[in-house]
Design an enzyme around this catalytic site. Structure first.
Site, PDB file in Angstrom:
ATOM      1  N   CYS A   1       0.824  -1.211   0.000  1.00 62.97           N
ATOM      2  CA  CYS A   1       0.000   0.000   0.000  1.00 62.97           C
ATOM      3  C   CYS A   1       0.852   1.254   0.000  1.00 62.97           C
ATOM      4  O   CYS A   1       0.450   2.275   0.525  1.00 62.97           O
ATOM      5  CB  CYS A   1      -0.995  -0.030   1.141  1.00 62.97           C
ATOM      6  SG  CYS A   1      -0.242  -0.035   2.722  1.00 62.97           S
TER       7      CYS A   1
ATOM      8  N   LEU B   1       3.821   1.988   1.371  1.00 60.72           N
ATOM      9  CA  LEU B   1       4.632   2.403   2.528  1.00 60.72           C
ATOM     10  C   LEU B   1       6.015   1.747   2.538  1.00 60.72           C
ATOM     11  O   LEU B   1       6.769   1.881   3.497  1.00 60.72           O
ATOM     12  CB  LEU B   1       3.893   2.091   3.836  1.00 60.72           C
ATOM     13  CG  LEU B   1       2.544   2.799   4.014  1.00 60.72           C
ATOM     14  CD1 LEU B   1       1.887   2.387   5.325  1.00 60.72           C
ATOM     15  CD2 LEU B   1       2.702   4.318   3.980  1.00 60.72           C
TER      16      LEU B   1
ATOM     17  N   SER C   1       6.942  -1.551   2.527  1.00 60.86           N
ATOM     18  CA  SER C   1       7.153  -2.660   3.479  1.00 60.86           C
ATOM     19  C   SER C   1       8.225  -3.640   3.006  1.00 60.86           C
ATOM     20  O   SER C   1       9.066  -4.067   3.798  1.00 60.86           O
ATOM     21  CB  SER C   1       5.839  -3.404   3.767  1.00 60.86           C
ATOM     22  OG  SER C   1       5.402  -4.051   2.614  1.00 60.86           O
TER      23      SER C   1
ATOM     24  N   ALA D   1      10.780  -3.004   0.950  1.00 62.45           N
ATOM     25  CA  ALA D   1      12.090  -2.339   1.025  1.00 62.45           C
ATOM     26  C   ALA D   1      12.563  -2.287   2.473  1.00 62.45           C
ATOM     27  O   ALA D   1      13.755  -2.458   2.756  1.00 62.45           O
ATOM     28  CB  ALA D   1      12.000  -0.932   0.445  1.00 62.45           C
ATOM     29  N   SER D   2      11.642  -2.071   3.383  1.00 60.78           N
ATOM     30  CA  SER D   2      12.026  -1.979   4.796  1.00 60.78           C
ATOM     31  C   SER D   2      12.590  -3.316   5.293  1.00 60.78           C
ATOM     32  O   SER D   2      13.648  -3.358   5.928  1.00 60.78           O
ATOM     33  CB  SER D   2      10.810  -1.553   5.624  1.00 60.78           C
ATOM     34  OG  SER D   2      11.167  -1.491   6.978  1.00 60.78           O
TER      35      SER D   2
ATOM     36  N   ASP E   1      12.011   4.111  -2.393  1.00 64.21           N
ATOM     37  CA  ASP E   1      11.776   3.413  -1.124  1.00 64.21           C
ATOM     38  C   ASP E   1      13.091   3.067  -0.432  1.00 64.21           C
ATOM     39  O   ASP E   1      13.284   3.363   0.749  1.00 64.21           O
ATOM     40  CB  ASP E   1      10.996   2.105  -1.362  1.00 64.21           C
ATOM     41  CG  ASP E   1       9.570   2.356  -1.799  1.00 64.21           C
ATOM     42  OD1 ASP E   1       9.264   3.520  -2.133  1.00 64.21           O
ATOM     43  OD2 ASP E   1       8.768   1.409  -1.797  1.00 64.21           O
TER      44      ASP E   1
HETATM   45  C1  MEV Z   1       4.880   4.549  -5.401  1.00 61.34           C
HETATM   46  O1  MEV Z   1       5.001   4.508  -3.978  1.00 61.34           O
HETATM   47  C2  MEV Z   1       5.181   5.898  -5.942  1.00 61.34           C
HETATM   48  C3  MEV Z   1       5.348   6.014  -7.451  1.00 61.34           C
HETATM   49  O2  MEV Z   1       5.738   7.370  -7.705  1.00 61.34           O
HETATM   50  C4  MEV Z   1       6.380   5.077  -7.997  1.00 61.34           C
HETATM   51  C5  MEV Z   1       7.787   5.320  -7.485  1.00 61.34           C
HETATM   52  O3  MEV Z   1       8.164   6.472  -7.226  1.00 61.34           O
HETATM   53  O4  MEV Z   1       8.501   4.326  -7.337  1.00 61.34           O
HETATM   54  C6  MEV Z   1       4.052   5.773  -8.171  1.00 61.34           C
END
Ligand code: MEV
Length: 303
Positions: A101, A103, A105, A107-108, A149
């Site tokens: 969603c 946040l 998760s 990658a963390s 992320d």
């Molecule tokens: C996803 O959390 C955000 C996007 O901009 C994709 C990205 O930056 O990796 C849609």
């Protein structure tokens, strides 16, 4: 070892097209606990699932074939290769970050493992090495990844991202801000599918330029009320890209009325809303949200 989650304050999707985004590391965490072992055992606490392989198998397996373990196995494989480790571990992985969603998760968890394993074996990798390894893991698992992320979770604090270039920013206003991350609903589509939908929106360049202009305003303010308003304006622009949903819009409106402002955060199509809390009305805000049957997480930026 623990690693935070991330939330995008401004500029999701625009960043895919080379415009700026502002992301923040927030205090929702994934944890890994590592002990000595002969083999490699992963225990996913949240799912109550475990997997054991031996050191030889780690060298030849394809982590992508291991479902729920794919990110963790890929992280272990990468860090083992990078540091040429030849000892087994038992690692327990748990997380308080809602999954899929926006946040960060996966990658963390990836970064908790990379930091945890390297520390466990006495190596002190630099943040740049850790961020790069994390990015490689995400790229191999997803086929394609942005550094948003993994960089935000590695360097923490607040980052400006442009064309995969990261700049740490020092923003005093954000240090005093309290946010709620509200998990509203599961996303029906994955990030790459939503990015493809956005590509079809004919007004996208005008919208992205307007989002980018909000970031200029953000750098020149010192008032939470104005920050909340900028967030809400970013949300209205994301809505024009058709990536919001009625439920997300409803929670954003509540956040806008009872907080300083709100927006969806992440790729959209469901997922989470970020609300900037007005502490004098926080109780009212929470009561209104509770009626909507959503999950509420208290958040601030972590440094
Ligand atoms: C996803 O959390 C955000 C996007 O901009 C994709 C990205 O930056 O990796 C849609």
């Amino acid at each position: 070892m623990k690693s935070p989650a991330k939330a995008i304050l401004f500029g999701e999707h625009a960043v895919v097209y080379g415009y700026r985004a502002i992301s923040m590391a927030i205090n929702l965490y994934s944890y890994v606990n590592i002990k000595e072992s002969n083999d490699i055992t992963l225990y996913l606490h949240n799912l109550n699932k475990s997997l054991t392989i031996n050191l030889e198998e780690l060298k030849t397996i394809n982590p992508l074939k291991f479902g729920d373990f794919k990110y963790s196995l890929m992280a272990i494989k990468k860090v083992y290769e990078y540091l040429d480790i030849n000892n087994g571990i038992f690692t327990e992985i748990s997380s308080q970050i809602p999954v899929s969603c926006g946040l960060g998760s996966s990658a963390s968890i990836t970064l908790s493992l990379i930091r945890g394993i390297s520390n466990f074996f006495g190596y002190s990798l630099t943040d740049d090495e850790i961020a790069e390894l994390g990015y490689q893991v995400e790229k191999e698992v997803q086929g394609k990844a942005s550094r948003t992320d993994t960089a935000t979770i590695t360097y923490k604090g607040t980052l400006e991202i442009k064309k995969n270039k990261m700049k740490k920013i020092n923003n005093d206003l954000l240090k005093s801000c309290k946010f709620l991350v509200v998990f509203v609903e599961n996303r029906k589509k994955g990030t790459s599918e939503i990015i493809k939908d956005v590509a079809k929106c004919k007004d996208k360049d005008i919208i992205f330029k307007e989002i980018d202009a909000l970031i200029d305003e953000f750098y020149n303010i010192d008032d939470k009320r104005i920050l909340g308003n900028l967030m809400y304006r970013n949300h209205l622009l994301l809505k024009k890209l058709n990536i919001s949903t009625p439920k997300i819009d409803k929670i954003v409106e509540i956040g806008n009325i009872y907080g300083y402002g709100a927006k969806l955060t992440g790729a959209g199509g469901g997922g989470c809303v970020l609300i900037l809390v007005d502490e004098s009305r926080e109780k009212e805000l929470i009561n209104r949200l509770i009626n909507e049957n959503v999950k509420i997480f208290d958040c601030k930026v972590v440094y």
